[in-house]
Design a protein around this motif. Structure first.
Motif, PDB file in Angstrom:
ATOM      1  N   GLN A   3       0.828  -1.201   0.000  1.00  0.00           N
ATOM      2  CA  GLN A   3       0.000   0.000   0.000  1.00  0.00           C
ATOM      3  C   GLN A   3       0.866   1.257   0.000  1.00  0.00           C
ATOM      4  O   GLN A   3       0.585   2.222  -0.733  1.00  0.00           O
ATOM      5  CB  GLN A   3      -0.935  -0.022   1.214  1.00  0.00           C
ATOM      6  CG  GLN A   3      -2.026  -1.083   1.118  1.00  0.00           C
ATOM      7  CD  GLN A   3      -2.745  -1.306   2.427  1.00  0.00           C
ATOM      8  OE1 GLN A   3      -2.143  -1.201   3.508  1.00  0.00           O
ATOM      9  NE2 GLN A   3      -4.043  -1.636   2.365  1.00  0.00           N
ATOM     10  N   ARG A   4       1.947   1.243   0.785  1.00  0.00           N
ATOM     11  CA  ARG A   4       2.835   2.411   0.799  1.00  0.00           C
ATOM     12  C   ARG A   4       3.534   2.569  -0.544  1.00  0.00           C
ATOM     13  O   ARG A   4       3.741   3.700  -1.022  1.00  0.00           O
ATOM     14  CB  ARG A   4       3.847   2.276   1.941  1.00  0.00           C
ATOM     15  CG  ARG A   4       3.212   2.439   3.333  1.00  0.00           C
ATOM     16  CD  ARG A   4       4.262   2.617   4.427  1.00  0.00           C
ATOM     17  NE  ARG A   4       5.044   1.407   4.639  1.00  0.00           N
ATOM     18  CZ  ARG A   4       4.714   0.445   5.472  1.00  0.00           C
ATOM     19  NH1 ARG A   4       3.591   0.534   6.191  1.00  0.00           N
ATOM     20  NH2 ARG A   4       5.492  -0.619   5.634  1.00  0.00           N
ATOM     21  N   SER A  32      -0.782   6.088   2.743  1.00  0.00           N
ATOM     22  CA  SER A  32      -0.143   6.297   4.041  1.00  0.00           C
ATOM     23  C   SER A  32      -1.208   6.312   5.125  1.00  0.00           C
ATOM     24  O   SER A  32      -2.413   6.318   4.841  1.00  0.00           O
ATOM     25  CB  SER A  32       0.639   7.612   4.058  1.00  0.00           C
ATOM     26  OG  SER A  32      -0.235   8.713   3.824  1.00  0.00           O
ATOM     27  N   GLY A  33      -0.745   6.349   6.387  1.00  0.00           N
ATOM     28  CA  GLY A  33      -1.674   6.412   7.515  1.00  0.00           C
ATOM     29  C   GLY A  33      -2.608   5.229   7.542  1.00  0.00           C
ATOM     30  O   GLY A  33      -2.224   4.078   7.285  1.00  0.00           O
ATOM     31  N   ALA A  54      -2.864   2.697   4.729  1.00  0.00           N
ATOM     32  CA  ALA A  54      -1.783   1.719   4.554  1.00  0.00           C
ATOM     33  C   ALA A  54      -1.693   0.852   5.811  1.00  0.00           C
ATOM     34  O   ALA A  54      -0.641   0.647   6.381  1.00  0.00           O
ATOM     35  CB  ALA A  54      -0.460   2.432   4.289  1.00  0.00           C
ATOM     36  N   ASP A  55      -2.863   0.327   6.222  1.00  0.00           N
ATOM     37  CA  ASP A  55      -2.915  -0.452   7.460  1.00  0.00           C
ATOM     38  C   ASP A  55      -2.701  -1.953   7.226  1.00  0.00           C
ATOM     39  O   ASP A  55      -2.729  -2.740   8.159  1.00  0.00           O
ATOM     40  CB  ASP A  55      -4.248  -0.234   8.174  1.00  0.00           C
ATOM     41  CG  ASP A  55      -5.454  -0.607   7.312  1.00  0.00           C
ATOM     42  OD1 ASP A  55      -5.262  -1.117   6.185  1.00  0.00           O
ATOM     43  OD2 ASP A  55      -6.604  -0.393   7.773  1.00  0.00           O
ATOM     44  N   GLY A  56      -2.507  -2.340   5.972  1.00  0.00           N
ATOM     45  CA  GLY A  56      -2.240  -3.742   5.670  1.00  0.00           C
ATOM     46  C   GLY A  56      -3.453  -4.562   5.294  1.00  0.00           C
ATOM     47  O   GLY A  56      -3.295  -5.709   4.835  1.00  0.00           O
TER      48      GLY A  56
END
Length: 288
Positions: free
Chosen positions: A261-262, A267-268, A271-273
């Motif tokens: 995601q990054r 981001s933030g 981009a938590d997976g």
């Protein structure tokens, strides 16, 4: 007299019609020879398996069971349209049915309702078992219906028959209800339309795994989709794996997907997976 197709001719006929074929085991020599006749060939019977799962269904139709030895058909048609050839000779699929139905098939006219069990159908019909529970609710994907159409047309084309030579098991004997969930009349219409034109290849199925939904991953599944995803993350240089990847969703999958995601510019909390549709489509996970 319509003699049985040789194994090579049967295989070629199916492939020429655009059928995706897998040759299963020693299918060329796997039959019920010595337990009744095989020929003259007069038609095709369509069945449903009353089972689910490709591997187990093909194995069942190949081996049979204690009351009915295999092969239980000539080909098994999977949900994705793949046809697994398991026999080129006599198979235990049709059983005894109505001789008046056979006469109608030979004459290529509408069949009467079956009422007798006076004729050995295994001697006269090719049989295709289609993977379906047969409960009226289990869906029939278009890829599977297309394969039924193509496989039936392939044999009809090889013998110069019309679609009137293709019947359902329930049209052969009143003891059966298969196939359940689609109309044999509509299927014959499809087959006749196909026979009116040159063979064509099917539209390719998607090569990438569609997004299974966010809840799928949050349930921490064990699935080959997770393995395929992990391998793509490794290929993209986003691996956080110490071992694997494997089929069980783990924290390593979450960290690896966050790296992806990054890499895609998120981001933030974005981009938590946890996979989302946009990044999933961009990852191009091979279809499993």
């Amino acid at each position: 007299m319509a003699t049985p197709l040789t194994p090579d001719r049967l295989l070629d006929a199916l492939r020429d019609e655009g059928v995706t074929v897998i040759e299963y085991g020693d299918w060329r020599n796997h039959d019920r020879a010595g337990h009744g006749g095989w020929g003259p060939i007069n038609g095709v019977i369509i069945h449903h398996t009353v089972s689910s799962g490709t591997e187990s269904s093909v194995e069942l139709c190949h081996d049979g069971y204690s009351e009915l030895p295999g092969p239980l058909c000539h080909g098994v048609i999977a949900k994705d349209g793949t046809v697994y050839l398991i026999s080129a000779g006599r198979a235990n699929h049709a059983g005894r049915g109505d001789g008046d139905v056979l006469s109608a098939v030979v004459d290529e006219r509408p069949t009467p309702s079956p009422s007798e069990g006076d004729t050995d159908g295994n001697a006269h019909f090719y049989g295709f078992e289609c993977i379906n529970l047969g409960d009226g609710d289990d869906p029939w994907p278009e890829a599977q219906l297309d394969a039924i159409e193509r496989a039936s047309a392939a044999i009809c084309r090889a013998y110069g028959w019309s679609a009137a030579s293709v019947i359902g098991h329930k049209e052969w004997t009143s003891d059966k209800i298969d196939p359940r969930g689609f109309s044999m009349r509509t299927m014959r219409e499809r087959i006749d339309r196909r026979l009116g034109r040159a063979p064509t290849r099917p539209v390719p199925t998607p090569v990438y795994e569609p997004f299974p939904g966010g809840d799928f991953f949050r349930s921490r599944p064990r699935s080959p989709i997770v393995t395929a995803m992990g391998r793509r993350l490794v290929a993209e240089g986003c691996s956080a794996y110490a071992d694997g990847p494997g089929p069980q969703w783990t924290a390593a999958d979450l960290r690896s997907y966050a790296r992806w995601q990054r890499k895609r510019g998120y981001s933030g909390s974005d981009a938590d997976g946890w996979p989302g549709r946009t990044t999933w489509d961009a990852l191009r996970v091979p279809k499993v």
